[in-house]
Structure formats: structure tokens, C-alpha cells
Scaffold this active site. Sequence first.
Site, PDB file in Angstrom:
ATOM      1  N   LYS A  56      32.597  53.532  58.483  1.00  0.00           N
ATOM      2  CA  LYS A  56      31.293  52.878  58.578  1.00  0.00           C
ATOM      3  C   LYS A  56      30.220  53.930  58.423  1.00  0.00           C
ATOM      4  O   LYS A  56      30.356  55.054  58.923  1.00  0.00           O
ATOM      5  CB  LYS A  56      31.141  52.218  59.949  1.00  0.00           C
ATOM      6  CG  LYS A  56      31.708  50.834  60.012  1.00  0.00           C
ATOM      7  CD  LYS A  56      31.416  50.198  61.347  1.00  0.00           C
ATOM      8  CE  LYS A  56      31.970  48.783  61.391  1.00  0.00           C
ATOM      9  NZ  LYS A  56      31.841  48.194  62.703  1.00  0.00           N
ATOM     10  N   HIS A  59      24.632  52.586  56.218  1.00  0.00           N
ATOM     11  CA  HIS A  59      24.264  51.520  55.283  1.00  0.00           C
ATOM     12  C   HIS A  59      25.250  50.371  55.251  1.00  0.00           C
ATOM     13  O   HIS A  59      25.056  49.396  54.549  1.00  0.00           O
ATOM     14  CB  HIS A  59      24.110  52.091  53.873  1.00  0.00           C
ATOM     15  CG  HIS A  59      22.963  53.040  53.770  1.00  0.00           C
ATOM     16  ND1 HIS A  59      23.133  54.398  53.638  1.00  0.00           N
ATOM     17  CD2 HIS A  59      21.635  52.828  53.829  1.00  0.00           C
ATOM     18  CE1 HIS A  59      21.943  54.973  53.603  1.00  0.00           C
ATOM     19  NE2 HIS A  59      21.015  54.043  53.716  1.00  0.00           N
ATOM     20  N   GLY A  60      26.349  50.515  55.962  1.00  0.00           N
ATOM     21  CA  GLY A  60      27.317  49.435  55.947  1.00  0.00           C
ATOM     22  C   GLY A  60      28.726  49.923  56.198  1.00  0.00           C
ATOM     23  O   GLY A  60      28.932  51.032  56.682  1.00  0.00           O
ATOM     24  N   VAL A  62      32.919  50.219  54.749  1.00  0.00           N
ATOM     25  CA  VAL A  62      33.710  50.394  53.523  1.00  0.00           C
ATOM     26  C   VAL A  62      35.141  49.946  53.803  1.00  0.00           C
ATOM     27  O   VAL A  62      35.737  50.342  54.809  1.00  0.00           O
ATOM     28  CB  VAL A  62      33.691  51.882  53.073  1.00  0.00           C
ATOM     29  CG1 VAL A  62      34.421  52.049  51.750  1.00  0.00           C
ATOM     30  CG2 VAL A  62      32.260  52.398  52.946  1.00  0.00           C
ATOM     31  N   ASP A 171      21.207  63.083  49.397  1.00  0.00           N
ATOM     32  CA  ASP A 171      22.006  62.905  50.612  1.00  0.00           C
ATOM     33  C   ASP A 171      23.328  63.687  50.518  1.00  0.00           C
ATOM     34  O   ASP A 171      24.392  63.163  50.846  1.00  0.00           O
ATOM     35  CB  ASP A 171      22.276  61.407  50.834  1.00  0.00           C
ATOM     36  CG  ASP A 171      22.525  61.091  52.303  1.00  0.00           C
ATOM     37  OD1 ASP A 171      22.290  61.972  53.154  1.00  0.00           O
ATOM     38  OD2 ASP A 171      22.961  59.957  52.596  1.00  0.00           O
TER      39      ASP A 171
END
Length: 492
Positions: A56, A59-60, A62, A171
Amino acid sequence: MAFLCNSKSSVSLCDPQKMKKKKKNKHYYPIKLRRFSYAELEASTNGFSPRNLLGKGSHGAVFFATLDGGALTAAVKVPISTASSSAENEIEILSKIRSRQIVNLIGYAVDYSRERKLLLVVEYMPNGSLEDLIHTHPKPPAWSDRVRFALEIAKAVRTLHGLNPPVIHRDIKSSNVLIEKASRSRVSDFGLAIMGHVEDIRALSISPAGTLGYLDPCYVTPANLSTKSDVFSFGILLLEIVSGRRAIDVDFSPPSIVEWALPLIQNGEFRGICDRRIRWPRHLPVVRELAFLAARCVRPTAEKRPCMEEVVDCLERIKKRARQINIWNRLRPRVTRVESSWPLDDIDGEEEEEHVSVPRRQSRRSLSGRSRKVSNLTSVERSFAWIGDEMTRGSHQMGRSKSIGCFREVKVGPDGCVSGMVKSRGRVRVKVSTVRLSKSKSMGALHGGNNAIYRGNMMTPEVDELTVIPLLVNSSTNAHMITVTRVGKLLS
Ligand SMILES: Nc1ncnc2c1ncn2[C@@H]1O[C@H](COP(=O)(O)OP(=O)(O)OP(=O)(O)O)[C@@H](O)[C@H]1O
């Protein structure tokens, strides 16, 4: 819209129409994003089951997915609703780039039932992230792997910066470097990436973004954005790779990796920044160069930082140096101490003391007269130490070294002398009349006979570009394997 491609780069910015023409060029790949249905992705992840959860992020989540009846494994990124712009951005950028250095986008799906979320299907990287590898893996990566990872990441970022228009990742961090099956690292997560010429991007006034700890302190307003922000983040990542500590870690004082590492680097205390979990003494020159490079990347003034091209060049040299040290480690008899200026051997008890062991055919006692601790180095061993020293100073003489064969039909006489034939994998067949195995087990040094000593190398008179290094006397099978190493450049 079509973009120019640098043919040297393995990245292509693709226009499907032009792709046809370029197909023959191996650096170009057609980018055809697949459109999946939400139901398909739901089924392929067992209904987004926690068992399929790979990780995790902010942004969300996986998930691991098996598609096409098992033929395709992929990672499905399910953004949290507030992060849908990041998913759109990722699709926008990754739909134009395809590279072995990044985690590529395979396709996407739209979740119509909810807030029209975009689900991304990306290549699955089975070996987790570099962050896991450095911080939580029971066997942390060795120095040569760390250098390789640093180089692979640097090349990926260089490629992004070299595109026309460039891509600034914004990033770069260890959790955004994923490890593929063959242990190669790839840069992932383009949710914050920006594509465009710096002046144009600045005009768009996109707010600064990134991850705390990796974020360039110069990048405080949109006007300060440049590729050098990625260089800064890469510098932090490099410090993390060297030290094995996190970019921000409250267990350290100071918690910021830059504030912690820079004074140590400035004072030449490289042991202080090394990851202590791995054996490192002989790699200190590598650590030193990595640390210097990292310090340059995190300079407070962006203009003074190197560009990624320079970073890659520097890491290529460091990788060569690491390889030389590895070769040297294999060549060099294991010693308690080397009488040389080798700066690394006084490390608190990390050197193994090794005693002579004897092949099964001879009793330990029969060789006891010759057995010794190798701190009493022979001239050959001292010469080997010389090679090591040269490597530390950056000599590139040892650049080409290749094991080409091993001794066969070897006899070991009662006096410890070895004679036999070298059967190489290639065409060369060398007769070695007598070499004395003065040290056995995993290393030995060659002596006398028809062998000549040339700048620290044992060289058979018959083939002057071979160095004969006895590496292994297999006492269990009585097979005496002695590796023959080609070290051509040393003899130039
Ligand atoms: N393609 C992939 N293959 C395998 N695992 C992946 C893949 N992408 C992501 N992961 C795993 O999922 C985790 C979360 O990834 P994600 O990119 O969402 O977040 P992050 O980079 O860790 O954090 P953030 O989103 O805050 O930047 C990663 O750390 C990684 O372990």
C-alpha cells in the site's frame, strides 16, 4: 503527438503511426495499452483479496493479478479516490514511454461503478522494492549489488531526463525502485512525474511535490523545479543504499540522513556511514566514492549538483572499481594482515584468520613445516597485495579478467609441488610444469618452476597473457582444480 527518440536510449516516446517504421530498431517498442474491464481485474486479483495485496502507498493499494488464463502476471494499482489525478498522470506519461529501466504500463481499466476510478495494470516485479531489500530483507545486498542498483536507477533517471521533452520523476526513493525477476532494479510510480521542458512546466505553476526526506530543499516553489530535484532525491537514495538507514529515521541523531551523513563524509569517517550488516572492509574505496558522489548530489545549491549523465559516468567507474576489488578478493590469499598500504585491513576483527589446510592425500603433519599463517607473505602474495593496492588507487589495468579454464591431470608431489595441464575452455592449452601450492584450501600461491613473476602475476612462459591462480583444491574428490585467469591488460 510524436516526440523525438534518442536512439541510444532504450526508451521510446511513441507515436503508433511512426512505430511501424521504427519497429526494427530494438530500442523502440510499440506501445499499445490494453483496456481491461473492471470485472476482469476484479477476477484476476481474487476480488482484490488481501492475499493478493502487494503493498500500500499513499496513493492506493497494489494487487497481484493473473490474467489471460495465467499467461500474464501483473500488478494492479487501485488508487484511493483522491488520487485519481495521479493515476491519470501516470497513464499520460507511461503511455508514451517504454523501457527496460522502468516499470512499464500494460493497460488500464475504468471502474464505472464507483467514482470512475482508473485502475492501472503494470508489469509485476516479483522481488519487491529496494526499500524492502535494504531495510527488511534478512540478507542485505552486497556492495557490488548496491553499486549495480545505484547505476541502474541512475541510468533510468538519466534516460528520463534525456527525453525530449524531459520527464522529471519527482519521487525517486527506495520504495519506488522495484526489483524484477533477474534482480535488476526498475524505477516505478510516475504518479508525480512531469513531462515537458522545464520552462513550460514552470509556467504551469504545478505545486511542488515529493516525499519527505527525499524532497529537494531548493524546490519550494514551482519556479524552482528542475531535473536537479531528481538528482537530489537520487543522492538521498544513494546515502540510503550505502548506509542501510532510512532517509528520515528518529533512531539516528540527527534523524535526517543528509544531516547525519554529510559531517561523517566531510571528516572522512566512511566506516560511520557504511551499512554494518555486510562485510565491507575491502570495499571501503567504493563506499568512499559512493559517499562523495551522494554528497555532490545533495548539495544545497541545485546548480552545483552533477547532472544524471555525470552521475552515471561516476557510477560506471565505481562499478568497475567494485569489480576489481571482487577479483582481487578472489585472487588474494586470505590473510590476517597484508604488509601493504592497503587501508582496509585493520577493521575490527572482520578479517578471517586462515590457516593452511591440506589436501586429503597429504597429512596435515607432513606439511606442517611449510604451514604458516599467511601474515608471513611470500613474494608472490606480496605482489598480489600490490595489485590490490593498484586497484584501490584506481588503476584500470585489471579491467579485463576472465576465468578461462582450470587445471586437469594435476599431480601434487610430497613436497607440495603441483604439475599438470591446464585445459582451458577455449583453444589455449598450457603446460604448467611445477607450481608449489604453498597454501591450500581455497587459495594458494604459485611458486618457482617454469613460472615467472611479472608485476605481481604468475605467468606461464608458454602463454604470456595467462595468470595462473590456484583457487580450489577439492580435497573430497582429490580433484585439483586450479583456476586460470586471463589478465591481459596487466601485462601491457
Ligand atoms: N509493479 C509492482 N510489482 C510488484 N509490487 C509492486 C508493484 N508496484 C508496487 N508494488 C508494491 O506495492 C507497494 C506500494 O506501491 P505504491 O507505488 O502504491 O506505493 P509506494 O511507492 O510504496 O508509496 P507512495 O505511494 O507513498 O509513493 C510497493 O512498495 C511495492 O512493494
